[in-house]
Design an enzyme around this catalytic site. Sequence first.
Site, PDB file in Angstrom:
ATOM      1  N   LEU A   1       0.849  -1.187   0.000  1.00  0.00           N
ATOM      2  CA  LEU A   1       0.000   0.000   0.000  1.00  0.00           C
ATOM      3  C   LEU A   1       0.886   1.239   0.000  1.00  0.00           C
ATOM      4  O   LEU A   1       1.984   1.228   0.561  1.00  0.00           O
ATOM      5  CB  LEU A   1      -0.911   0.018   1.238  1.00  0.00           C
ATOM      6  CG  LEU A   1      -1.864  -1.168   1.416  1.00  0.00           C
ATOM      7  CD1 LEU A   1      -2.624  -1.041   2.728  1.00  0.00           C
ATOM      8  CD2 LEU A   1      -2.845  -1.271   0.243  1.00  0.00           C
ATOM      9  N   ASP A   2       0.392   2.313  -0.612  1.00  0.00           N
ATOM     10  CA  ASP A   2       1.105   3.577  -0.565  1.00  0.00           C
ATOM     11  C   ASP A   2       1.295   4.012   0.883  1.00  0.00           C
ATOM     12  O   ASP A   2       0.534   3.596   1.774  1.00  0.00           O
ATOM     13  CB  ASP A   2       0.318   4.666  -1.306  1.00  0.00           C
ATOM     14  CG  ASP A   2       0.187   4.386  -2.792  1.00  0.00           C
ATOM     15  OD1 ASP A   2       1.039   3.668  -3.336  1.00  0.00           O
ATOM     16  OD2 ASP A   2      -0.781   4.900  -3.396  1.00  0.00           O
ATOM     17  N   ARG A   3       2.283   4.868   1.109  1.00  0.00           N
ATOM     18  CA  ARG A   3       2.609   5.282   2.480  1.00  0.00           C
ATOM     19  C   ARG A   3       1.380   5.768   3.248  1.00  0.00           C
ATOM     20  O   ARG A   3       1.167   5.390   4.403  1.00  0.00           O
ATOM     21  CB  ARG A   3       3.670   6.390   2.455  1.00  0.00           C
ATOM     22  CG  ARG A   3       3.988   6.935   3.837  1.00  0.00           C
ATOM     23  CD  ARG A   3       5.193   7.850   3.846  1.00  0.00           C
ATOM     24  NE  ARG A   3       4.950   9.083   3.121  1.00  0.00           N
ATOM     25  CZ  ARG A   3       5.842  10.076   3.060  1.00  0.00           C
ATOM     26  NH1 ARG A   3       7.022   9.953   3.655  1.00  0.00           N
ATOM     27  NH2 ARG A   3       5.572  11.165   2.375  1.00  0.00           N
TER      28      ARG A   3
ATOM     29  N   ARG B   1      -6.541   6.228  -6.902  1.00  0.00           N
ATOM     30  CA  ARG B   1      -6.364   7.663  -6.746  1.00  0.00           C
ATOM     31  C   ARG B   1      -6.512   8.387  -8.087  1.00  0.00           C
ATOM     32  O   ARG B   1      -7.179   9.431  -8.178  1.00  0.00           O
ATOM     33  CB  ARG B   1      -4.998   7.948  -6.120  1.00  0.00           C
ATOM     34  CG  ARG B   1      -4.868   7.365  -4.724  1.00  0.00           C
ATOM     35  CD  ARG B   1      -3.421   7.286  -4.272  1.00  0.00           C
ATOM     36  NE  ARG B   1      -2.809   8.618  -4.186  1.00  0.00           N
ATOM     37  CZ  ARG B   1      -1.508   8.817  -4.004  1.00  0.00           C
ATOM     38  NH1 ARG B   1      -0.682   7.782  -3.914  1.00  0.00           N
ATOM     39  NH2 ARG B   1      -1.037  10.047  -3.922  1.00  0.00           N
TER      40      ARG B   1
ATOM     41  N   THR C   1      -1.811   5.246   2.620  1.00  0.00           N
ATOM     42  CA  THR C   1      -2.965   4.345   2.591  1.00  0.00           C
ATOM     43  C   THR C   1      -2.869   3.362   3.750  1.00  0.00           C
ATOM     44  O   THR C   1      -1.833   2.729   3.960  1.00  0.00           O
ATOM     45  CB  THR C   1      -3.019   3.568   1.266  1.00  0.00           C
ATOM     46  OG1 THR C   1      -3.039   4.495   0.178  1.00  0.00           O
ATOM     47  CG2 THR C   1      -4.260   2.687   1.201  1.00  0.00           C
TER      48      THR C   1
END
Length: 244
Positions: free
Chosen positions: A56-58, A162, A60
């Site tokens: 996951l993105d930082r 996103r 998220t």
Amino acid sequence: MERLFEVIHEDEDLLVLNKPAGLVCHPTKGDAWSSLISRVRLHLGADIHPHLINRLDRETSGVVVVAKTDSSARTLRKAWESRVVEKDYLAIVHGHVRESHGMIDAPLGPDTTSRIAIKDCVRTDGAAAQTEFSVERRFTRDGRHFTLMRVMPRTGRKHQIRIHLAHLGHPIVGDKLYGGDEDLYMALVEDRLTEEQRKRLILPNHALHAAEVSLEWRGELRTFRAEPESWFADFASGSVTITR
């Protein structure tokens, strides 16, 4: 002391956890608490060599699946690559989304007009990408409109949710890269976010949460769920309960 993370499920082959928002998956500095994989190693001990199956993105938060063995990693990665894993996200976006349900079908590729190398965009020559969505709740705060959405990516492109929600005209609240002003992202990276910029972003992290992962594991359909953090749930007007 801050806990490493919330454990959702653990057995001899598998660790499923709820990643906190603001934590990178892989190390960028030496601190053992600074990345998710480093914290996983602290949790499991030196004898286990874990594999992050999904990332996951930082900013998220939500469900991350970790394999404890090479064989379970191979099995899980094969499931991910064959697209038999179902993933549900929750997102809070700007504006009231008109359609109650829909599918965003828009190919993605590098954004060559951006000064930010990691940024992608919708482009006709990009890789196929589909995101299904449904509206959970439309609400208003301080005279501004927002929508709580359930989002189901049908492909797994970088930053897909996103980009697709921004393409729909409803960027995720707090998104510094796809929210319309790239300088917010640069300010974050360069550690120069001002108080005024933070107020514009509204929330401390972008409002995207990996709420559910469903997959077949050891011959049984398993669904792993994680509740969003309080800043997310409170902004969305109360506790968010995940229901199928």
